[in-house]
Every structure is written in structure tokens, then in C-alpha cells.
Design a protein around this motif. Sequence first.
Motif, PDB file in Angstrom:
ATOM      1  N   GLN A  16     -10.243  -8.798 -12.777  1.00  0.00           N
ATOM      2  CA  GLN A  16     -11.341  -9.112 -11.859  1.00  0.00           C
ATOM      3  C   GLN A  16     -11.771  -7.887 -11.061  1.00  0.00           C
ATOM      4  N   ALA A  57     -13.669  -5.697 -13.420  1.00  0.00           N
ATOM      5  CA  ALA A  57     -14.974  -6.304 -13.716  1.00  0.00           C
ATOM      6  C   ALA A  57     -15.967  -6.069 -12.588  1.00  0.00           C
ATOM      7  N   ARG A  58     -15.510  -6.134 -11.350  1.00  0.00           N
ATOM      8  CA  ARG A  58     -16.428  -5.896 -10.227  1.00  0.00           C
ATOM      9  C   ARG A  58     -16.967  -4.462 -10.254  1.00  0.00           C
ATOM     10  N   ARG A  69     -19.502  -4.276 -13.087  1.00  0.00           N
ATOM     11  CA  ARG A  69     -20.737  -5.006 -12.762  1.00  0.00           C
ATOM     12  C   ARG A  69     -21.788  -4.078 -12.168  1.00  0.00           C
ATOM     13  N   ARG A  70     -21.389  -3.050 -11.457  1.00  0.00           N
ATOM     14  CA  ARG A  70     -22.342  -2.124 -10.839  1.00  0.00           C
ATOM     15  C   ARG A  70     -23.088  -1.288 -11.878  1.00  0.00           C
ATOM     16  N   VAL A  98     -24.443  -2.576 -14.580  1.00  0.00           N
ATOM     17  CA  VAL A  98     -25.410  -3.449 -15.250  1.00  0.00           C
ATOM     18  C   VAL A  98     -26.580  -3.714 -14.309  1.00  0.00           C
ATOM     19  N   LEU A 128     -16.109  -9.688 -16.680  1.00  0.00           N
ATOM     20  CA  LEU A 128     -17.410  -9.109 -16.329  1.00  0.00           C
ATOM     21  C   LEU A 128     -18.532 -10.103 -16.603  1.00  0.00           C
ATOM     22  N   LEU A 139     -19.619 -12.415 -13.929  1.00  0.00           N
ATOM     23  CA  LEU A 139     -20.260 -11.845 -12.744  1.00  0.00           C
ATOM     24  C   LEU A 139     -21.734 -11.524 -12.955  1.00  0.00           C
ATOM     25  N   LEU A 140     -22.290 -11.881 -14.103  1.00  0.00           N
ATOM     26  CA  LEU A 140     -23.638 -11.458 -14.444  1.00  0.00           C
ATOM     27  C   LEU A 140     -24.717 -12.488 -14.110  1.00  0.00           C
ATOM     28  N   VAL A 200     -27.815 -10.944 -12.362  1.00  0.00           N
ATOM     29  CA  VAL A 200     -28.404  -9.723 -12.921  1.00  0.00           C
ATOM     30  C   VAL A 200     -29.452 -10.153 -13.950  1.00  0.00           C
TER      31      VAL A 200
END
Length: 260
Positions: free
Chosen positions: A87, A90-91, A94-95, A97, A114, A117-118, A121
Motif C-alpha cells: 500500500q 502503491a501510494r 499513484r503520483r 499516473v 495501485l 487507488l486510481l 484519476v
Amino acid sequence: MSEQNLSRRREGRLDELTTVLLAEGTATAQDLADRFDVSLMTMHRDLDELERRGLVRKFRGGVTTQPSGVFESNVLFRQQAMTAQKQIIARAARRLVEPGMSVMLDDSTSVLALAKLLDDVTPLRVVTNFLAGLKVLAAFPGISLTALGGDYDPNHDSFLGVGCVEAVEALRVDAVFVSTSAAAEGLAYHQEQHIVSVKRAMLAAAARRYLLLDSGKFGRVALHRVVPLDTFDGVIVDDGISEEQLADLRERGIAVEVAR
């Protein structure tokens, strides 16, 4: 007891046995026979069935869900392993994307973290061969999904094989996010050749390449080399990586980020 009831009883025991093994990782056949109050012969038959389903790997006197250099753990086990670290990684990923991008995700549980978390986006095009990832992403409005076909592999809950590779080769995406089973001496490794083929195709189909790898995978090798780690535009790890391992990556010129 009828044959149907015996079958149901066995399936219930197999479900409970799977839960125990996923939680504990390794156990002896005798210990499991004692816990489930069955004969050792019955337990061996149950473990043979779980091995046939790709859930466990038997060894002399026992059984394990842990990976080895030639055996990749079932997706159910991998989803429960190193979850906090995945996790965090993944955070950080995420930045990378942004709305309007096209991204490809492999069938790893690190990248699945990941995918979850999208949701905000958007618009975003996501390409994946991971059935679990498709189910997560299908619930997010504004995300357009491309499913990669091929032969379904229940051990990985994903589509693999020649069909998948050919589907990947027909595409070009802005970025790809993958994980592997092991990394050592500047190389990424995986146990299974058909997984390696798909990952290599994915890397070739992307303008930018990112590796998400929890610290437990460093310093280990597996049967097949995937690619050198400097193939990636970024390698994202958690802070459990040792100072020696981190220094080795940087000395090799690998762009590594420690997520916290």
C-alpha cells in the motif's frame, strides 16, 4: 453418510485447510491431520488436491504456500503478504499516473494495490490481464478498460500465454507498472517462463516502465531472469530495504525511490 454429503464435508475441510495454510505459510502433514482430526493418509490426499489446484507446494513431511525459486505462490497467498508495504509503494506509484494517460498493469498483487487507488484519476485508459484488477477498475467511472486475453490461469487469476503476449504487442501505452518475485545483483527474476514472456512484452509496449517491489523480494533469485533493473525508469520500494541493498541499487545507476 451419502457420497454427496461426504463431498461437501471434504470441500468444507479443504476450504478451512486453505485458510490455515494461507495464514501460517508452512505446516507438517501430521500437525494438520491432528488439527483436523483425520488420518495422515486423508490429510495427504487433501494436500495432494490443494497442490493440484495450485494452492500449495508439498515437500517431504509437509506443505507450504511460500514461494521458492521455481514455485510462485497462489494469488490468494500473495494478496495477504506484505500488504502494508504494498500500500505504501502503491501510494508513491499513484503520483506517476495522471488524467489522460494510458497505463498497463500486470497481474501482480503489488500493482493491484495501485489499481485500487486510481478511482479519481480520470479520464484514464487502463490495460491489464489481471482478472482481479479488471473487477476493481470496472467499478470506477471515467476509467476505460482494455482486457488482455489469453489462457486463463487460476493460480494467478490472470490471462497468459501466446494470446496475451500478442494482445500486448498490438498496443502502445504511456506507462507500465509491474512487479516481480525476486531481485538481486541488478536483475529482476520470476519463477515461471510464461509470466516472464508477458512481463517482457508489457515492458516493450510502454514509453515509461516502473517496478513496484516490496523489500522482502530483494536479495532473492528465481529460475528465470526477467530484465535488468536499469530497464526501469523507476523502481519503488518500501523502507524495509536494507542500506546495503539500497546502496547497491544506486551504485548500479538504478533510479530507486524509497516510499514511506
